[in-house]
Enzyme design. Structure first.
Site, PDB file in Angstrom:
ATOM      1  N   HIS A  32       0.852  -1.189   0.000  1.00  0.00           N
ATOM      2  CA  HIS A  32       0.000   0.000   0.000  1.00  0.00           C
ATOM      3  C   HIS A  32       0.893   1.246   0.000  1.00  0.00           C
ATOM      4  O   HIS A  32       1.798   1.380   0.825  1.00  0.00           O
ATOM      5  CB  HIS A  32      -0.872  -0.043   1.256  1.00  0.00           C
ATOM      6  CG  HIS A  32      -1.904   1.028   1.354  1.00  0.00           C
ATOM      7  ND1 HIS A  32      -3.137   0.948   0.743  1.00  0.00           N
ATOM      8  CD2 HIS A  32      -1.903   2.205   2.036  1.00  0.00           C
ATOM      9  CE1 HIS A  32      -3.851   2.028   1.044  1.00  0.00           C
ATOM     10  NE2 HIS A  32      -3.120   2.825   1.818  1.00  0.00           N
ATOM     11  N   ASP A  34       0.830   5.364   0.163  1.00  0.00           N
ATOM     12  CA  ASP A  34       0.017   6.517   0.541  1.00  0.00           C
ATOM     13  C   ASP A  34       0.574   7.794  -0.073  1.00  0.00           C
ATOM     14  O   ASP A  34       1.667   8.234   0.278  1.00  0.00           O
ATOM     15  CB  ASP A  34      -0.004   6.650   2.073  1.00  0.00           C
ATOM     16  CG  ASP A  34      -0.852   5.568   2.714  1.00  0.00           C
ATOM     17  OD1 ASP A  34      -2.026   5.436   2.334  1.00  0.00           O
ATOM     18  OD2 ASP A  34      -0.334   4.854   3.599  1.00  0.00           O
ATOM     19  N   MET A  36       0.050  11.752  -0.427  1.00  0.00           N
ATOM     20  CA  MET A  36      -0.651  12.860   0.246  1.00  0.00           C
ATOM     21  C   MET A  36      -0.135  14.186  -0.293  1.00  0.00           C
ATOM     22  O   MET A  36       1.065  14.338  -0.536  1.00  0.00           O
ATOM     23  CB  MET A  36      -0.395  12.795   1.757  1.00  0.00           C
ATOM     24  CG  MET A  36      -0.759  11.454   2.381  1.00  0.00           C
ATOM     25  SD  MET A  36      -0.613  11.527   4.163  1.00  0.00           S
ATOM     26  CE  MET A  36      -0.782   9.776   4.582  1.00  0.00           C
ATOM     27  N   HIS A  65      -2.919   4.707  -2.886  1.00  0.00           N
ATOM     28  CA  HIS A  65      -4.005   5.424  -2.215  1.00  0.00           C
ATOM     29  C   HIS A  65      -3.759   6.925  -2.344  1.00  0.00           C
ATOM     30  O   HIS A  65      -2.901   7.483  -1.656  1.00  0.00           O
ATOM     31  CB  HIS A  65      -4.029   4.973  -0.737  1.00  0.00           C
ATOM     32  CG  HIS A  65      -5.046   5.650   0.112  1.00  0.00           C
ATOM     33  ND1 HIS A  65      -5.056   5.520   1.484  1.00  0.00           N
ATOM     34  CD2 HIS A  65      -6.095   6.445  -0.193  1.00  0.00           C
ATOM     35  CE1 HIS A  65      -6.066   6.219   1.979  1.00  0.00           C
ATOM     36  NE2 HIS A  65      -6.708   6.798   0.980  1.00  0.00           N
ATOM     37  N   MET A  67      -4.481  10.504  -1.599  1.00  0.00           N
ATOM     38  CA  MET A  67      -5.162  11.449  -0.706  1.00  0.00           C
ATOM     39  C   MET A  67      -4.834  12.843  -1.222  1.00  0.00           C
ATOM     40  O   MET A  67      -4.036  13.577  -0.636  1.00  0.00           O
ATOM     41  CB  MET A  67      -4.680  11.236   0.732  1.00  0.00           C
ATOM     42  CG  MET A  67      -5.304  10.000   1.375  1.00  0.00           C
ATOM     43  SD  MET A  67      -4.362   9.398   2.782  1.00  0.00           S
ATOM     44  CE  MET A  67      -3.185   8.349   1.951  1.00  0.00           C
ATOM     45  N   MET A 138     -11.965   3.992   5.208  1.00  0.00           N
ATOM     46  CA  MET A 138     -10.973   4.471   6.179  1.00  0.00           C
ATOM     47  C   MET A 138     -11.466   4.152   7.595  1.00  0.00           C
ATOM     48  O   MET A 138     -12.613   4.456   7.941  1.00  0.00           O
ATOM     49  CB  MET A 138     -10.771   5.985   6.060  1.00  0.00           C
ATOM     50  CG  MET A 138     -10.042   6.458   4.815  1.00  0.00           C
ATOM     51  SD  MET A 138      -8.469   5.653   4.456  1.00  0.00           S
ATOM     52  CE  MET A 138      -7.484   6.106   5.892  1.00  0.00           C
ATOM     53  N   GLY A 143      -4.345  10.736   6.676  1.00  0.00           N
ATOM     54  CA  GLY A 143      -3.282  11.732   6.849  1.00  0.00           C
ATOM     55  C   GLY A 143      -2.062  11.213   7.588  1.00  0.00           C
ATOM     56  O   GLY A 143      -0.947  11.633   7.307  1.00  0.00           O
ATOM     57  N   PHE A 144      -2.280  10.324   8.523  1.00  0.00           N
ATOM     58  CA  PHE A 144      -1.158   9.876   9.354  1.00  0.00           C
ATOM     59  C   PHE A 144      -1.288   8.398   9.710  1.00  0.00           C
ATOM     60  O   PHE A 144      -2.417   7.901   9.870  1.00  0.00           O
ATOM     61  CB  PHE A 144      -1.101  10.690  10.657  1.00  0.00           C
ATOM     62  CG  PHE A 144      -0.909  12.159  10.395  1.00  0.00           C
ATOM     63  CD1 PHE A 144       0.361  12.686  10.209  1.00  0.00           C
ATOM     64  CD2 PHE A 144      -2.008  12.995  10.286  1.00  0.00           C
ATOM     65  CE1 PHE A 144       0.529  14.043   9.925  1.00  0.00           C
ATOM     66  CE2 PHE A 144      -1.854  14.351  10.005  1.00  0.00           C
ATOM     67  CZ  PHE A 144      -0.575  14.879   9.826  1.00  0.00           C
ATOM     68  N   GLY A 145      -0.149   7.735   9.868  1.00  0.00           N
ATOM     69  CA  GLY A 145      -0.143   6.363  10.367  1.00  0.00           C
ATOM     70  C   GLY A 145      -0.243   6.368  11.884  1.00  0.00           C
ATOM     71  O   GLY A 145      -0.179   7.428  12.519  1.00  0.00           O
ATOM     72  N   GLY A 146      -0.409   5.189  12.436  1.00  0.00           N
ATOM     73  CA  GLY A 146      -0.331   5.024  13.882  1.00  0.00           C
ATOM     74  C   GLY A 146      -1.509   5.543  14.690  1.00  0.00           C
ATOM     75  O   GLY A 146      -1.385   5.774  15.886  1.00  0.00           O
ATOM     76  N   ASP A 176      -8.405   0.538   6.047  1.00  0.00           N
ATOM     77  CA  ASP A 176      -7.111   1.219   6.188  1.00  0.00           C
ATOM     78  C   ASP A 176      -7.120   2.089   7.439  1.00  0.00           C
ATOM     79  O   ASP A 176      -7.940   3.014   7.546  1.00  0.00           O
ATOM     80  CB  ASP A 176      -6.877   2.070   4.929  1.00  0.00           C
ATOM     81  CG  ASP A 176      -5.533   2.773   4.906  1.00  0.00           C
ATOM     82  OD1 ASP A 176      -4.691   2.508   5.789  1.00  0.00           O
ATOM     83  OD2 ASP A 176      -5.334   3.595   3.981  1.00  0.00           O
ATOM     84  N   GLY A 177      -6.197   1.771   8.359  1.00  0.00           N
ATOM     85  CA  GLY A 177      -6.021   2.596   9.545  1.00  0.00           C
ATOM     86  C   GLY A 177      -6.238   1.824  10.831  1.00  0.00           C
ATOM     87  O   GLY A 177      -7.333   1.322  11.072  1.00  0.00           O
ATOM     88  N   GLY A 178      -5.170   1.705  11.617  1.00  0.00           N
ATOM     89  CA  GLY A 178      -5.294   1.062  12.922  1.00  0.00           C
ATOM     90  C   GLY A 178      -5.526  -0.439  12.877  1.00  0.00           C
ATOM     91  O   GLY A 178      -5.991  -1.029  13.854  1.00  0.00           O
ATOM     92  N   GLY A 198       0.060  -0.610   8.513  1.00  0.00           N
ATOM     93  CA  GLY A 198       1.321   0.119   8.484  1.00  0.00           C
ATOM     94  C   GLY A 198       2.129  -0.165   9.736  1.00  0.00           C
ATOM     95  O   GLY A 198       2.975  -1.067   9.761  1.00  0.00           O
ATOM     96  N   SER A 199       1.837   0.593  10.797  1.00  0.00           N
ATOM     97  CA  SER A 199       2.627   0.469  12.026  1.00  0.00           C
ATOM     98  C   SER A 199       2.671  -0.961  12.565  1.00  0.00           C
ATOM     99  O   SER A 199       3.735  -1.445  12.935  1.00  0.00           O
ATOM    100  CB  SER A 199       2.081   1.362  13.134  1.00  0.00           C
ATOM    101  OG  SER A 199       1.410   2.453  12.616  1.00  0.00           O
TER     102      SER A 199
HETATM  103  C1  DX5 Z   1      -3.439   6.981   6.657  1.00  0.00           C
HETATM  104  C2  DX5 Z   1      -2.977   6.037   5.580  1.00  0.00           C
HETATM  105  C3  DX5 Z   1      -2.757   4.643   6.021  1.00  0.00           C
HETATM  106  C4  DX5 Z   1      -1.657   4.439   7.045  1.00  0.00           C
HETATM  107  C5  DX5 Z   1      -2.121   3.343   7.956  1.00  0.00           C
HETATM  108  O1  DX5 Z   1      -3.903   8.134   6.077  1.00  0.00           O
HETATM  109  O2  DX5 Z   1      -3.951   6.000   4.542  1.00  0.00           O
HETATM  110  O3  DX5 Z   1      -2.523   3.791   4.908  1.00  0.00           O
HETATM  111  O4  DX5 Z   1      -0.428   4.070   6.475  1.00  0.00           O
HETATM  112  O5  DX5 Z   1      -1.238   3.261   9.007  1.00  0.00           O
HETATM  113  P1  DX5 Z   1      -1.534   2.421  10.329  1.00  0.00           P
HETATM  114  O6  DX5 Z   1      -1.705   0.986   9.921  1.00  0.00           O
HETATM  115  O7  DX5 Z   1      -0.331   2.673  11.147  1.00  0.00           O
HETATM  116  O8  DX5 Z   1      -2.791   2.974  10.931  1.00  0.00           O
HETATM  117 ZN    ZN Z   2      -3.709   4.450   2.982  1.00  0.00          ZN
END
Ligand code: DX5
Ligand code: ZN
Length: 216
Positions: A32, A34, A36, A65, A67, A138, A143-146, A176-178, A198-199
Site C-alpha cells: 500500500h 500513501d 498525500m 491510495h 489522498m 478508512m 493523513g497519518f499512520g499510527g 485502512d487505519g489502525g 502500516g505500524s
Molecule cells: C493513513 C494512511 C494509512 C496508514 C495506515 O492516512 O492511509 O494507509 O499508512 O497506518 P496504520 O496501519 O499505522 O494505521
Molecule cells: Zn492508505
C-alpha cells in the site's frame, strides 16, 4: 481468504526497495502506497516518480491510495507510473469528475478504487458502485499512520458489502487505519478482504507470522 496490504508509510523512506523486498519475503502479495498532497490531508508523502521507481524493483500488487484534491488531474500519470489498484477519495471532487476519473483509471487497465473518509456514509458510494474494483473504508482520519482504529466504521463496511453484492459482487472491500492483530478479525467478520497495515506490520517481531495471522 483476506489479504494484507502493508503500508510503506510506516517503512523507511531511505530504504523503500529493501522494504518492498521484505514485504514480499514475509508472504504478502500487496503493498500500500500513501500519496498525500498537503491539501486534501495535512501531510505530504510521496508522488509519481517514487511510484515509478518502486514499480521497477517490485512485482508486488501496488495499491496506490491517493489522498489528493481533484485526483482527475493526476490519475493518468499514476496509472502510467505502475499502480495496479488506484484509489481516489469520494470527497476530493465533484461526482462528475470522480466518475470520469474512475473511467480514466479503468481505460488504462488499472483497477479503479474509491475511498470513503470516516464521516462519509455508505450511501454516498451508490453512484460509483458499478465502476469500481475495490472500495476502501478508512478506519482512521486519513493523513497519518499510527492512529486508533475506529470500531464504529464496521456497520458501514457491512452496508457496503450488501450494496455491492446486489450490483458488483466481485468488488473488493479494503480497510485502512489502525489494523492490527486485534482489529483485523473484526474487519474480516464485517466483510473486509484487503487489510492495510502500516505500524502494526512494521513493528511486528516476526512479519511472516503477522502476515499469516492477518491472512488466516
Ligand atoms: C493513513 C494512511 C494509512 C496508514 C495506515 O492516512 O492511509 O494507509 O499508512 O497506518 P496504520 O496501519 O499505522 O494505521
Ligand atoms: Zn492508505
Amino acid at each position: 481468504m483476506a489479504k494484507i496490504s502493508p503500508s510503506i508509510l510506516a517503512g523507511d523512506f531511505a530504504n523503500l526497495e529493501r522494504d518492498l523486498k521484505n514485504i514480499s519475503g514475509s508472504g504478502a502479495e500487496w503493498a500500500h502506497i500513501d500519496v498525500m498532497d498537503g491539501s486534501f490531508v495535512p501531510n505530504i508523502t510521496i508522488g509519481i516518480p517514487v511510484v515509478e521507481a518502486l514499480r521497477k524493483v517490485s512485482d508486488l500488487i501496488l495499491d496506490v491510495h491517493l489522498m489528493i484534491d481533484r485526483p482527475i488531474r493526476y490519475v493518468e500519470r499514476f496509472c502510467k507510473a505502475g499502480a495496479d489498484y488506484l484509489t481516489i477519495h469520494l470527497e476530493a471532487d465533484t461526482q462528475e469528475n470522480t466518475l470520469a476519473a474512475l473511467d480514466m483509471i479503468a481505460a488504462h487497465g488499472v483497477k479503479p478504487s474509491l475511498c470513503l473518509k470516516p464521516g462519509t456514509p455508505a450511501e454516498a458510494a451508490r453512484p460509483y458502485l458499478e465502476k469500481v474494483a475495490m472500495i476502501l473504508v478508512m478506519t482512521v482520519e486519513p493523513g497519518f499512520g499510527g492512529q486508533t482504529f475506529m470500531y464504529d466504521m464496521m456497520p458501514k463496511l457491512r452496508t457496503l458489502r450488501q450494496m455491492l453484492d446486489e450490483v458488483n459482487p466481485g468488488c473488493l472491500l479494503e480497510v485502512d487505519g489502525g489494523v492490527d492483530l486485534k482489529t483485523a478479525p473484526i474487519c474480516k467478520e464485517n466483510g473486509a478482504e484487503i487489510l492495510v497495515a502500516g505500524s502494526a506490520y512494521f513493528r511486528a517481531e516476526d512479519r511472516k507470522v503477522f502476515v499469516k495471522a492477518i491472512q488466516a
